[in-house]
Design a protein around this motif. Structure first.
Motif, PDB file in Angstrom:
ATOM      1  N   VAL A 149      55.005 -18.841  -9.049  1.00  0.00           N
ATOM      2  CA  VAL A 149      53.558 -18.921  -8.877  1.00  0.00           C
ATOM      3  C   VAL A 149      52.915 -19.703 -10.024  1.00  0.00           C
ATOM      4  CG1 VAL A 149      51.431 -17.560  -8.833  1.00  0.00           C
ATOM      5  CG2 VAL A 149      53.399 -16.827  -7.486  1.00  0.00           C
ATOM      6  N   SER A 150      53.417 -19.504 -11.233  1.00  0.00           N
ATOM      7  CA  SER A 150      52.849 -20.201 -12.391  1.00  0.00           C
ATOM      8  C   SER A 150      53.085 -21.705 -12.329  1.00  0.00           C
ATOM      9  CB  SER A 150      53.448 -19.641 -13.685  1.00  0.00           C
ATOM     10  OG  SER A 150      54.842 -19.921 -13.764  1.00  0.00           O
ATOM     11  N   MET A 151      54.095 -22.143 -11.572  1.00  0.00           N
ATOM     12  CA  MET A 151      54.398 -23.567 -11.454  1.00  0.00           C
ATOM     13  C   MET A 151      53.580 -24.260 -10.365  1.00  0.00           C
ATOM     14  SD  MET A 151      56.583 -24.552 -13.713  1.00  0.00           S
ATOM     15  CE  MET A 151      57.177 -26.079 -12.989  1.00  0.00           C
ATOM     16  N   LEU A 152      52.934 -23.485  -9.493  1.00  0.00           N
ATOM     17  CA  LEU A 152      52.201 -24.084  -8.379  1.00  0.00           C
ATOM     18  C   LEU A 152      51.056 -24.994  -8.834  1.00  0.00           C
ATOM     19  CD1 LEU A 152      52.124 -21.128  -5.803  1.00  0.00           C
ATOM     20  CD2 LEU A 152      53.458 -23.247  -5.690  1.00  0.00           C
ATOM     21  N   PRO A 153      50.212 -24.582  -9.791  1.00  0.00           N
ATOM     22  CA  PRO A 153      49.132 -25.492 -10.219  1.00  0.00           C
ATOM     23  C   PRO A 153      49.660 -26.813 -10.774  1.00  0.00           C
ATOM     24  CG  PRO A 153      48.718 -23.258 -10.984  1.00  0.00           C
ATOM     25  CD  PRO A 153      50.115 -23.269 -10.468  1.00  0.00           C
ATOM     26  N   THR A 155      52.639 -28.343 -10.102  1.00  0.00           N
ATOM     27  CA  THR A 155      53.245 -29.185  -9.064  1.00  0.00           C
ATOM     28  C   THR A 155      52.207 -29.678  -8.060  1.00  0.00           C
ATOM     29  OG1 THR A 155      53.829 -27.166  -7.838  1.00  0.00           O
ATOM     30  CG2 THR A 155      55.520 -28.125  -9.252  1.00  0.00           C
ATOM     31  N   SER A 156      51.106 -28.935  -7.869  1.00  0.00           N
ATOM     32  CA  SER A 156      50.074 -29.380  -6.926  1.00  0.00           C
ATOM     33  C   SER A 156      49.397 -30.659  -7.409  1.00  0.00           C
ATOM     34  CB  SER A 156      49.026 -28.286  -6.726  1.00  0.00           C
ATOM     35  OG  SER A 156      48.340 -28.017  -7.941  1.00  0.00           O
ATOM     36  N   SER A 157      49.416 -30.895  -8.713  1.00  0.00           N
ATOM     37  CA  SER A 157      48.800 -32.112  -9.260  1.00  0.00           C
ATOM     38  C   SER A 157      49.570 -33.372  -8.847  1.00  0.00           C
ATOM     39  CB  SER A 157      48.740 -32.031 -10.789  1.00  0.00           C
ATOM     40  OG  SER A 157      50.052 -31.958 -11.351  1.00  0.00           O
ATOM     41  N   LEU A 158      50.804 -33.201  -8.368  1.00  0.00           N
ATOM     42  CA  LEU A 158      51.593 -34.353  -7.935  1.00  0.00           C
ATOM     43  C   LEU A 158      51.182 -34.845  -6.555  1.00  0.00           C
ATOM     44  CD1 LEU A 158      55.139 -33.127  -9.081  1.00  0.00           C
ATOM     45  CD2 LEU A 158      53.586 -34.674 -10.284  1.00  0.00           C
ATOM     46  N   ALA A 159      50.194 -34.179  -5.938  1.00  0.00           N
ATOM     47  CA  ALA A 159      49.743 -34.585  -4.603  1.00  0.00           C
ATOM     48  C   ALA A 159      49.113 -35.976  -4.608  1.00  0.00           C
ATOM     49  CB  ALA A 159      48.750 -33.568  -4.060  1.00  0.00           C
ATOM     50  N   VAL A 160      48.713 -36.472  -5.781  1.00  0.00           N
ATOM     51  CA  VAL A 160      48.094 -37.803  -5.854  1.00  0.00           C
ATOM     52  C   VAL A 160      49.120 -38.907  -5.619  1.00  0.00           C
ATOM     53  CG1 VAL A 160      46.290 -37.005  -7.409  1.00  0.00           C
ATOM     54  CG2 VAL A 160      48.438 -37.868  -8.372  1.00  0.00           C
ATOM     55  N   LEU A 161      50.395 -38.597  -5.726  1.00  0.00           N
ATOM     56  CA  LEU A 161      51.437 -39.602  -5.513  1.00  0.00           C
ATOM     57  C   LEU A 161      51.559 -39.917  -4.022  1.00  0.00           C
ATOM     58  CD1 LEU A 161      54.186 -38.260  -7.963  1.00  0.00           C
ATOM     59  CD2 LEU A 161      52.497 -40.073  -8.372  1.00  0.00           C
ATOM     60  N   PRO A 162      51.880 -41.178  -3.675  1.00  0.00           N
ATOM     61  CA  PRO A 162      51.963 -41.587  -2.257  1.00  0.00           C
ATOM     62  C   PRO A 162      53.292 -41.179  -1.609  1.00  0.00           C
ATOM     63  CG  PRO A 162      52.436 -43.445  -3.662  1.00  0.00           C
ATOM     64  CD  PRO A 162      52.070 -42.323  -4.597  1.00  0.00           C
ATOM     65  N   PRO A 164      55.565 -37.281  -0.078  1.00  0.00           N
ATOM     66  CA  PRO A 164      55.492 -35.829   0.101  1.00  0.00           C
ATOM     67  C   PRO A 164      55.689 -35.098  -1.230  1.00  0.00           C
ATOM     68  CG  PRO A 164      56.853 -36.809   1.803  1.00  0.00           C
ATOM     69  CD  PRO A 164      56.558 -37.900   0.821  1.00  0.00           C
ATOM     70  N   ASN A 165      54.874 -34.103  -1.464  1.00  0.00           N
ATOM     71  CA  ASN A 165      54.950 -33.342  -2.713  1.00  0.00           C
ATOM     72  C   ASN A 165      56.043 -32.282  -2.599  1.00  0.00           C
ATOM     73  OD1 ASN A 165      54.508 -32.067  -5.147  1.00  0.00           O
ATOM     74  ND2 ASN A 165      52.297 -31.865  -4.883  1.00  0.00           N
ATOM     75  N   VAL A 166      57.295 -32.748  -2.707  1.00  0.00           N
ATOM     76  CA  VAL A 166      58.439 -31.848  -2.557  1.00  0.00           C
ATOM     77  C   VAL A 166      58.444 -30.732  -3.609  1.00  0.00           C
ATOM     78  CG1 VAL A 166      60.966 -31.712  -2.545  1.00  0.00           C
ATOM     79  CG2 VAL A 166      59.808 -33.632  -1.434  1.00  0.00           C
ATOM     80  N   PRO A 167      58.183 -31.036  -4.909  1.00  0.00           N
ATOM     81  CA  PRO A 167      58.185 -29.965  -5.918  1.00  0.00           C
ATOM     82  C   PRO A 167      57.199 -28.849  -5.594  1.00  0.00           C
ATOM     83  CG  PRO A 167      58.251 -32.096  -6.995  1.00  0.00           C
ATOM     84  CD  PRO A 167      58.001 -32.360  -5.557  1.00  0.00           C
ATOM     85  N   PHE A 168      55.999 -29.202  -5.086  1.00  0.00           N
ATOM     86  CA  PHE A 168      55.006 -28.174  -4.770  1.00  0.00           C
ATOM     87  C   PHE A 168      55.481 -27.287  -3.632  1.00  0.00           C
ATOM     88  CE2 PHE A 168      51.476 -26.832  -2.038  1.00  0.00           C
ATOM     89  CZ  PHE A 168      50.812 -26.000  -2.917  1.00  0.00           C
ATOM     90  N   PHE A 169      55.954 -27.900  -2.548  1.00  0.00           N
ATOM     91  CA  PHE A 169      56.381 -27.109  -1.396  1.00  0.00           C
ATOM     92  C   PHE A 169      57.634 -26.301  -1.711  1.00  0.00           C
ATOM     93  CE2 PHE A 169      53.751 -30.277   0.819  1.00  0.00           C
ATOM     94  CZ  PHE A 169      52.956 -29.421   1.564  1.00  0.00           C
ATOM     95  N   TRP A 170      58.480 -26.828  -2.591  1.00  0.00           N
ATOM     96  CA  TRP A 170      59.656 -26.058  -2.978  1.00  0.00           C
ATOM     97  C   TRP A 170      59.248 -24.832  -3.788  1.00  0.00           C
ATOM     98  CZ3 TRP A 170      64.269 -24.707  -1.871  1.00  0.00           C
ATOM     99  CH2 TRP A 170      65.103 -24.125  -2.819  1.00  0.00           C
ATOM    100  N   ASN A 171      58.337 -24.996  -4.715  1.00  0.00           N
ATOM    101  CA  ASN A 171      57.861 -23.847  -5.498  1.00  0.00           C
ATOM    102  C   ASN A 171      57.091 -22.861  -4.625  1.00  0.00           C
ATOM    103  OD1 ASN A 171      58.233 -23.837  -8.618  1.00  0.00           O
ATOM    104  ND2 ASN A 171      57.906 -25.983  -8.106  1.00  0.00           N
ATOM    105  N   LEU A 172      56.360 -23.382  -3.641  1.00  0.00           N
ATOM    106  CA  LEU A 172      55.647 -22.495  -2.711  1.00  0.00           C
ATOM    107  C   LEU A 172      56.642 -21.672  -1.902  1.00  0.00           C
ATOM    108  CD1 LEU A 172      52.872 -21.681  -1.588  1.00  0.00           C
ATOM    109  CD2 LEU A 172      53.129 -23.521   0.113  1.00  0.00           C
ATOM    110  N   PHE A 173      57.710 -22.329  -1.450  1.00  0.00           N
ATOM    111  CA  PHE A 173      58.742 -21.600  -0.709  1.00  0.00           C
ATOM    112  C   PHE A 173      59.444 -20.582  -1.592  1.00  0.00           C
ATOM    113  CE2 PHE A 173      63.357 -21.334  -0.002  1.00  0.00           C
ATOM    114  CZ  PHE A 173      63.365 -20.619   1.191  1.00  0.00           C
ATOM    115  N   ARG A 174      59.731 -20.954  -2.845  1.00  0.00           N
ATOM    116  CA  ARG A 174      60.422 -20.022  -3.734  1.00  0.00           C
ATOM    117  C   ARG A 174      59.538 -18.812  -4.045  1.00  0.00           C
ATOM    118  NH1 ARG A 174      64.286 -19.061  -3.226  1.00  0.00           N
ATOM    119  NH2 ARG A 174      65.088 -18.599  -5.293  1.00  0.00           N
TER     120      ARG A 174
END
Length: 266
Positions: A149-153, A155-162, A164-174
């Motif tokens: 949960v602490s990693m979600l904020p 990794t969500s900042s990587l959404a600006v990249l063109p 898929p934000n794989v790190p965010f969705f992986w942390n969300l799944f974990r």
């Protein structure tokens, strides 16, 4: 609801803990989940529901959306970018420990468990091992839940990249996976603890009751001669062979890939 758990040594001191598949349950769970924001809003707005119940509806809704997105990646054409992302996801999923998958399968609606184990094992040892898995799970998955949960904020900042934000969705799944495993750990430990009622006290209460109906225990230990024979067959220095594991999984409706993961632990 009763769940059937299968327990057996798979390599040395490493034991397998797995739950038999129940297709009817997964179908009913899928039908009861909200699939649109409108349905989610209607379910959440129902009066009388606690905050934790509404939070669980939201988590299940997000998990359902993630599952549909995963299925979309799986159907992507071979060699496409989505197909490569799916391959990366498979490699990441293969690192999830089988004990976590087992604890995730212990859902909140389970009220009793039936534990099947080789007849050569001591029943008290089987019970202690289950209690240990549940107790250890409450500690480990609470710790990793907070970490994910602490990693979600971040990794969500990587959404600006063109891409898929794989790190965010992986942390969300974990985070989701650890939360479910934590719930399963607490549920299993509660069932095990509550099942340690003195049988003599139960029998005395039944003898004084009018209907003489024996209360159903929270769990039942069932030694199996068949499982003992299967677990002893094709055994070598590296533990049970994959052939023996597949045979056990077929008979007891277990996920072969998850069970084989136990063999690779050590």
């Amino acid at each position: 609801m009763r769940a059937r758990l299968v327990v057996f040594p798979i390599r040395g001191r490493i034991w397998c803990f797995s739950r038999s598949a129940d297709p009817s349950v997964s179908v009913s769970e899928a039908s009861s989940q909200a699939t649109t924001f409108k349905e989610l809003r209607e379910n959440v707005s129902i009066s009388g529901k606690s905050f934790s119940a509404n939070a669980e509806l939201l988590v299940d809704f997000v998990a359902n959306k993630m599952n549909k997105a995963w299925i979309g990646l799986e159907k992507a054409p071979e060699g496409s970018f989505k197909n490569k992302v799916h391959g990366l996801g498979l490699r990441l999923l293969s690192r999830v420990k089988p004990s976590e998958i087992f604890l995730r399968s212990i859902t909140k609606d389970i009220t009793r468990v039936e534990v099947i184990y080789p007849s050569s094992l001591d029943a008290r040892l089987v019970r202690r091992r289950l209690r240990h898995v549940a107790m250890r799970g409450t500690i480990i998955h609470k710790k990793y839940l907070y970490g994910s949960v602490s990693m979600l904020p971040l990794t969500s900042s990587l959404a600006v990249l063109p891409m898929p934000n794989v790190p965010f969705f992986w942390n969300l799944f974990r985070a989701y996976s650890h939360w479910r495993a934590l719930q399963g750990s607490e549920r299993l430990f509660r069932l095990v603890s509550e099942s340690s009622i003195n049988k003599k006290e139960i029998e005395q209460k039944d003898s004084r009751s009018e209907n003489h109906n024996s209360p159903e225990p929270y769990w039942v230990l069932k030694p199996s001669v068949e499982l003992e024979s299967l677990a002893r067959r094709d055994e070598d220095e590296d533990g049970l062979s994959q052939t023996a594991i597949k045979r056990i999984c077929k008979i007891y409706d277990l996920d072969t890939n998850d069970v084989i993961k136990y063999r690779k632990l050590g």
